[in-house]
Design a protein around this motif. Structure first.
Motif, short mmCIF file in Angstrom:
data_model
loop_
_atom_site.label_atom_id
_atom_site.label_comp_id
_atom_site.label_asym_id
_atom_site.label_seq_id
_atom_site.Cartn_x
_atom_site.Cartn_y
_atom_site.Cartn_z
N PRO A 261 113.54 42.89 92.92
CA PRO A 261 113.58 42.11 91.90
C PRO A 261 113.25 40.45 92.06
N ARG A 262 113.57 40.12 93.49
CA ARG A 262 113.39 38.75 93.92
C ARG A 262 112.13 38.51 94.64
N LEU A 263 111.82 39.31 95.19
CA LEU A 263 110.55 39.26 96.26
C LEU A 263 109.53 39.70 95.83
N LYS A 264 108.21 39.08 95.98
CA LYS A 264 107.08 39.59 95.77
C LYS A 264 105.88 39.16 96.86
N ALA A 265 104.95 40.18 96.98
CA ALA A 265 103.83 39.68 97.75
C ALA A 265 102.66 39.56 96.87
N MET A 266 101.92 38.60 97.34
CA MET A 266 100.69 37.93 96.51
C MET A 266 99.39 38.00 97.46
N VAL A 267 98.27 38.15 96.92
CA VAL A 267 97.11 37.80 97.56
C VAL A 267 96.19 37.02 96.41
N GLN A 268 95.67 35.88 96.80
CA GLN A 268 94.78 35.18 96.17
C GLN A 268 93.52 35.03 96.69
N ILE A 269 92.48 35.22 95.73
CA ILE A 269 90.91 35.06 96.22
C ILE A 269 90.40 33.97 95.21
N GLN A 270 89.56 33.11 96.02
CA GLN A 270 89.01 32.10 95.43
C GLN A 270 87.61 31.60 95.80
N PRO A 271 86.37 32.29 95.32
CA PRO A 271 85.24 32.01 95.29
C PRO A 271 84.92 30.67 94.58
#
Length: 219
Positions: free
Chosen positions: A38-48
């Protein structure tokens, strides 16, 4: 909001007084969030990113990380980023980053939402042992235009906190974004708009006019 207006006026005044190179660009940002708890999340961001009216690759950044929701209005996060750049000869440049975030929702009701994010980045360039530390300060205002659409204005100022062989210290650049957001699927949000990037650290100064497309998904 006053901060955004001040930065916008500063950008305009600087562009009037200084010789400026200009370019039209296209930026795409994709971010996927995965709730681990509920409080922790993983993320990935890709920016071309593309430069020269979108005809040449400029760079691509891949940014994985973790975020922790401290309260309903405050989050902290951090992670790693890898940046691959392409110069005019199509040769590659490599950059490693470690970053930390703290974000706060300053105000929220049924019509308006005001957020700020402070990010520190520690950058190491290829063949350079020195670490460049930067500060990025973002303010974002969202206005509910209808049940489907949201108006967005945001401003992010960049500052270099130390001097290295690759980076000068002081004000680096400013990014002012004006756009429209819409939830297109249950877990997918789309933002599209115009982004003005004023780069003061280059010689001469640079003003980039950018079509920005931001896609975010939650799982």
């Amino acid at each position: 909001m006053k901060f955004i207006i001040y930065i916008a006026l500063l950008t305009i005044s600087n562009s009037v007084c200084a010789e400026i190179e200009r370019d039209d660009r296209i930026w795409l940002t994709y971010q996927a969030d995965y709730n681990l708890s509920p409080r922790l999340k993983a993320m990935v961001q890709i920016q071309p990113y593309w430069r020269d009216e979108g005809s040449h690759r400029d760079q691509i950044t891949i940014r994985p990380g973790l975020y922790y929701q401290v309260s309903n209005s405050v989050f902290v996060g951090g992670g790693y980023a890898y940046n691959l750049g392409f110069n005019n000869s199509n040769q590659h440049t490599h950059e490693q980053r470690i970053w930390e975030d703290i974000g706060v929702t300053l105000f929220e009701d049924s019509a308006y939402k005001v957020q700020e994010r402070t990010r520190f980045e520690h950058r190491q360039f290829e063949h350079q042992g020195e670490i460049s530390t930067g500060l990025r300060q973002l303010v974002k205002v969202s206005v509910q235009l209808s049940t489907l659409y949201t108006g967005i204005i945001s401003d992010e100022a960049y500052f270099n906190l130390n001097r290295t062989a690759q980076v000068q210290s002081g004000f680096d650049q400013n990014r002012l974004f004006l756009g429209i957001g819409r939830k297109i699927l249950t877990a997918t949000n789309l933002e599209v708009g115009y982004l003005n990037q004023y780069v003061a650290i280059s010689a001469p100064d640079r003003m980039n006019h950018i079509i920005a497309l931001n896609i975010s998904q939650s799982f």
